[in-house]
Design a protein around this motif. Structure first.
Motif, PDB file in Angstrom:
ATOM      1  N   ILE A   1       0.866  -1.151  -0.244  1.00 14.19           N
ATOM      2  CA  ILE A   1       0.044   0.220  -0.093  1.00 14.19           C
ATOM      3  C   ILE A   1       0.779   1.440  -0.002  1.00 14.19           C
ATOM      4  CG2 ILE A   1      -1.843   1.277   1.454  1.00 14.19           C
ATOM      5  CD1 ILE A   1      -3.016  -1.348   2.389  1.00 14.19           C
ATOM      6  N   PHE A   2       1.869   1.192   0.965  1.00 13.18           N
ATOM      7  CA  PHE A   2       2.854   2.447   0.712  1.00 13.18           C
ATOM      8  C   PHE A   2       3.457   2.642  -0.433  1.00 13.18           C
ATOM      9  CE2 PHE A   2       7.051   4.098   1.556  1.00 13.18           C
ATOM     10  CZ  PHE A   2       6.799   5.176   2.348  1.00 13.18           C
ATOM     11  N   GLN A   3       3.915   1.444  -1.138  1.00 13.77           N
ATOM     12  CA  GLN A   3       4.742   1.809  -2.233  1.00 13.77           C
ATOM     13  C   GLN A   3       3.575   2.108  -3.284  1.00 13.77           C
ATOM     14  OE1 GLN A   3       8.085   2.031  -2.768  1.00 13.77           O
ATOM     15  NE2 GLN A   3       7.518   2.440  -5.149  1.00 13.77           N
ATOM     16  N   THR A   4       2.492   1.825  -3.399  1.00 14.89           N
ATOM     17  CA  THR A   4       1.481   2.167  -4.419  1.00 14.89           C
ATOM     18  C   THR A   4       1.257   3.580  -4.265  1.00 14.89           C
ATOM     19  OG1 THR A   4       0.253  -0.190  -4.351  1.00 14.89           O
ATOM     20  CG2 THR A   4      -0.988   1.701  -5.090  1.00 14.89           C
ATOM     21  N   VAL A   5       0.944   4.131  -3.044  1.00 14.01           N
ATOM     22  CA  VAL A   5       0.602   5.556  -2.846  1.00 14.01           C
ATOM     23  C   VAL A   5       1.714   6.323  -3.380  1.00 14.01           C
ATOM     24  CG1 VAL A   5       0.195   7.279  -1.047  1.00 14.01           C
ATOM     25  CG2 VAL A   5      -0.817   5.133  -0.841  1.00 14.01           C
ATOM     26  N   ILE A   6       3.162   6.223  -3.141  1.00 13.47           N
ATOM     27  CA  ILE A   6       4.082   6.889  -3.495  1.00 13.47           C
ATOM     28  C   ILE A   6       4.745   6.714  -5.008  1.00 13.47           C
ATOM     29  CG2 ILE A   6       4.829   7.325  -1.112  1.00 13.47           C
ATOM     30  CD1 ILE A   6       7.489   5.424  -1.812  1.00 13.47           C
ATOM     31  N   GLY A   7       4.070   5.318  -5.349  1.00 12.95           N
ATOM     32  CA  GLY A   7       4.910   4.879  -6.779  1.00 12.95           C
ATOM     33  C   GLY A   7       4.307   5.644  -7.884  1.00 12.95           C
ATOM     34  N   PHE A   8       3.185   6.262  -7.629  1.00 11.32           N
ATOM     35  CA  PHE A   8       2.786   7.032  -9.002  1.00 11.32           C
ATOM     36  C   PHE A   8       3.462   8.293  -9.134  1.00 11.32           C
ATOM     37  CE2 PHE A   8       0.875  10.362  -6.503  1.00 11.32           C
ATOM     38  CZ  PHE A   8       0.925  11.226  -7.252  1.00 11.32           C
ATOM     39  N   TRP A   9       3.975   8.808  -8.160  1.00 10.37           N
ATOM     40  CA  TRP A   9       5.109   9.954  -8.284  1.00 10.37           C
ATOM     41  C   TRP A   9       6.455   9.538  -8.770  1.00 10.37           C
ATOM     42  CZ3 TRP A   9       3.555  14.627  -9.195  1.00 10.37           C
ATOM     43  CH2 TRP A   9       4.375  15.651  -9.174  1.00 10.37           C
ATOM     44  N   GLN A  10       6.818   8.426  -8.300  1.00 14.80           N
ATOM     45  CA  GLN A  10       8.059   7.858  -8.836  1.00 14.80           C
ATOM     46  C   GLN A  10       8.240   7.665 -10.075  1.00 14.80           C
ATOM     47  OE1 GLN A  10       8.340   4.953  -5.748  1.00 14.80           O
ATOM     48  NE2 GLN A  10      10.095   5.923  -4.922  1.00 14.80           N
ATOM     49  N   MET A  11       7.090   6.994 -10.810  1.00 17.90           N
ATOM     50  CA  MET A  11       7.059   6.734 -11.984  1.00 17.90           C
ATOM     51  C   MET A  11       6.744   8.118 -12.915  1.00 17.90           C
ATOM     52  SD  MET A  11       7.200   3.470 -12.424  1.00 17.90           S
ATOM     53  CE  MET A  11       6.451   3.472 -14.108  1.00 17.90           C
ATOM     54  N   ARG A  12       6.384   9.074 -12.368  1.00 14.33           N
ATOM     55  CA  ARG A  12       6.217  10.418 -13.116  1.00 14.33           C
ATOM     56  C   ARG A  12       7.511  10.916 -13.227  1.00 14.33           C
ATOM     57  NH1 ARG A  12       7.735  15.768 -11.160  1.00 14.33           N
ATOM     58  NH2 ARG A  12       6.601  17.190 -12.003  1.00 14.33           N
ATOM     59  N   ASN A  13       8.323  11.016 -12.014  1.00  6.45           N
ATOM     60  CA  ASN A  13       9.565  11.443 -12.058  1.00  6.45           C
ATOM     61  C   ASN A  13      10.694  10.826 -12.995  1.00  6.45           C
ATOM     62  OD1 ASN A  13       9.131  13.561 -10.365  1.00  6.45           O
ATOM     63  ND2 ASN A  13       9.896  12.417  -8.648  1.00  6.45           N
ATOM     64  N   TYR A  14      10.251   9.277 -13.073  1.00  3.21           N
ATOM     65  CA  TYR A  14      11.228   8.466 -13.848  1.00  3.21           C
ATOM     66  C   TYR A  14      10.899   8.846 -15.354  1.00  3.21           C
ATOM     67  CZ  TYR A  14      13.412   4.714 -16.500  1.00  3.21           C
ATOM     68  OH  TYR A  14      14.406   4.158 -17.092  1.00  3.21           O
ATOM     69  N   HIS A  15       9.588   9.138 -15.955  1.00  4.62           N
ATOM     70  CA  HIS A  15       9.166   9.465 -16.931  1.00  4.62           C
ATOM     71  C   HIS A  15       9.635  10.768 -17.487  1.00  4.62           C
ATOM     72  CE1 HIS A  15       6.306   9.768 -20.522  1.00  4.62           C
ATOM     73  NE2 HIS A  15       6.168  10.841 -20.153  1.00  4.62           N
ATOM     74  N   ILE A  16       9.663  11.756 -16.807  1.00  6.91           N
ATOM     75  CA  ILE A  16      10.310  13.151 -17.111  1.00  6.91           C
ATOM     76  C   ILE A  16      11.578  13.352 -16.789  1.00  6.91           C
ATOM     77  CG2 ILE A  16      10.058  15.760 -16.497  1.00  6.91           C
ATOM     78  CD1 ILE A  16       7.125  15.170 -15.465  1.00  6.91           C
ATOM     79  N   TYR A  17      12.236  12.792 -15.686  1.00  6.57           N
ATOM     80  CA  TYR A  17      13.788  13.057 -15.387  1.00  6.57           C
ATOM     81  C   TYR A  17      14.406  11.840 -15.574  1.00  6.57           C
ATOM     82  CZ  TYR A  17      11.315  17.176 -13.292  1.00  6.57           C
ATOM     83  OH  TYR A  17      10.366  18.235 -13.286  1.00  6.57           O
ATOM     84  N   LYS A  18      13.803  10.700 -15.665  1.00  3.96           N
ATOM     85  CA  LYS A  18      14.601   9.430 -15.433  1.00  3.96           C
ATOM     86  C   LYS A  18      15.289   9.013 -14.171  1.00  3.96           C
ATOM     87  CE  LYS A  18      13.614   8.731 -20.096  1.00  3.96           C
ATOM     88  NZ  LYS A  18      12.640   8.054 -20.208  1.00  3.96           N
ATOM     89  N   ASN A  19      14.360   9.331 -13.282  1.00  4.12           N
ATOM     90  CA  ASN A  19      14.882   9.153 -11.946  1.00  4.12           C
ATOM     91  C   ASN A  19      13.989   8.883 -11.249  1.00  4.12           C
ATOM     92  OD1 ASN A  19      15.703   9.808  -9.102  1.00  4.12           O
ATOM     93  ND2 ASN A  19      17.219  11.340  -9.985  1.00  4.12           N
ATOM     94  N   PHE A  20      13.880   7.598 -10.373  1.00  2.87           N
ATOM     95  CA  PHE A  20      12.844   7.259  -9.431  1.00  2.87           C
ATOM     96  C   PHE A  20      12.883   7.905  -7.935  1.00  2.87           C
ATOM     97  CE2 PHE A  20      12.856   3.274 -12.214  1.00  2.87           C
ATOM     98  CZ  PHE A  20      11.348   3.293 -12.421  1.00  2.87           C
ATOM     99  N   ASN A  21      13.523   8.945  -7.688  1.00  2.52           N
ATOM    100  CA  ASN A  21      13.294   9.560  -6.386  1.00  2.52           C
ATOM    101  C   ASN A  21      12.240  10.347  -6.515  1.00  2.52           C
ATOM    102  OD1 ASN A  21      15.709   8.582  -5.741  1.00  2.52           O
ATOM    103  ND2 ASN A  21      17.088  10.227  -6.499  1.00  2.52           N
ATOM    104  N   LEU A  22      11.855  10.661  -5.327  1.00  2.00           N
ATOM    105  CA  LEU A  22      10.563  11.693  -4.806  1.00  2.00           C
ATOM    106  C   LEU A  22      10.953  12.921  -5.351  1.00  2.00           C
ATOM    107  CD1 LEU A  22       9.096  10.029  -1.612  1.00  2.00           C
ATOM    108  CD2 LEU A  22       8.103   9.971  -3.962  1.00  2.00           C
ATOM    109  N   VAL A  23      12.158  13.296  -5.075  1.00  2.00           N
ATOM    110  CA  VAL A  23      12.764  14.875  -5.523  1.00  2.00           C
ATOM    111  C   VAL A  23      13.742  14.553  -6.378  1.00  2.00           C
ATOM    112  CG1 VAL A  23      11.668  16.160  -3.663  1.00  2.00           C
ATOM    113  CG2 VAL A  23      13.915  14.908  -3.407  1.00  2.00           C
ATOM    114  N   THR A  24      14.002  15.205  -7.339  1.00  3.84           N
ATOM    115  CA  THR A  24      14.939  14.953  -8.159  1.00  3.84           C
ATOM    116  C   THR A  24      16.193  15.817  -8.605  1.00  3.84           C
ATOM    117  OG1 THR A  24      13.459  16.039 -10.123  1.00  3.84           O
ATOM    118  CG2 THR A  24      13.107  13.833  -9.718  1.00  3.84           C
TER     119      THR A  24
END
Length: 256
Positions: A208-231
């Motif tokens: 559940i925890f990873q699902t909640v934060i995962g969409f933002w990590q995927m978004r960052n990877y899509h834009i910045y090629k970085n899975f971190n919450l802040v980039t």
């Protein structure tokens, strides 16, 4: 039993009224310039990006999304930053109630002291009146703590779900809690005798925890090629610490 209920209601009413009048003093002291220092300007700018329809593509280089989204939602209906402050003060009163609930259920001997301490915490009162993450973060964190204590006491699945969900929301507000799941695993280990239940509840919490934060990590990877919450890891060094070092070493103003 009824007399205890009436006494508690009377106690809470006094606390809420006191907090309400103190918050009024803060509100009347705020002017437009009060919302222009620290990180407030950046949160206002990001909320503008969101209102322009750029939630997923806007450059949140050093920010997680929940708080700018909170500002943007309020501004979508009433484009007024002071309304955001008013809503945060209402949340501040909810925080007092949550501290009362947590303390009366789990620290009954000290519940009045804890509730009063929460109501007079000037640091929290100040941040309720600033466009900063602390108010929303504390709301999520208190709900997380309440469910964690209830889970340790009753071992119910619903509390695992809620504590995992709100810990994820905490992390999307301020990523300082991203490593808390590892401490939760230790807490679960110390409170379990049934290995099968431990595996099930721990796995559910992590999923559940990873699902909640995962969409933002995927978004960052899509834009910045970085899975971190802040980039951008250097933002605090370049934009915060170095200007203050230069201010004291060379006598520069922060504007320079």
């Amino acid at each position: 039993m009824l007399s205890n209920f009436n006494r508690d209601n009377y106690f809470l009413t006094k606390i809420f009224l006191f907090s309400f009048f103190v918050r009024l003093l803060f509100l009347f002291s705020i002017d437009a310039d009060f919302l222009n220092f620290a990180d407030q300007t950046e949160y206002r700018k990001i909320s503008n990006f969101i209102l322009e329809g750029n939630f997923l593509s806007a450059h949140f280089l050093a920010r997680t999304p929940i708080y700018p989204l909170f500002i943007a939602i309020i501004r979508y209906f009433f484009d007024n930053y002071f309304l955001v402050i008013i809503v945060q003060n209402l949340i501040g009163i909810i925080l007092i109630y949550l501290s009362y609930v947590i303390s009366i259920e789990h620290f009954h001997k000290y519940f009045k002291f804890i509730t009063v301490l929460m109501s007079i915490n000037l640091n929290i009162l100040l941040h309720n009146n600033l466009l900063l993450t602390e108010t929303i973060f504390l709301l999520f964190f208190y709900i997380f703590i309440l469910n964690l204590f209830n889970y340790l006491k009753f071992k119910k699945i619903k509390n695992v779900i809620y504590l995992s969900l709100f810990l994820g929301l905490c992390t999307l507000t301020r990523p300082v809690t991203i490593y808390l799941p590892f401490f939760l695993i230790i807490i679960f280990i110390l409170n379990y005798k049934n290995f099968k239940s431990f595996i099930y509840h721990t796995s559910l919490m992590l999923i559940i925890f990873q699902t909640v934060i995962g969409f933002w990590q995927m978004r960052n990877y899509h834009i910045y090629k970085n899975f971190n919450l802040v980039t951008n890891k250097e933002v605090n060094l370049i934009e915060y610490y170095l200007p203050h070092f230069d201010q004291y070493e060379y006598g520069y103003s922060l504007e320079e």
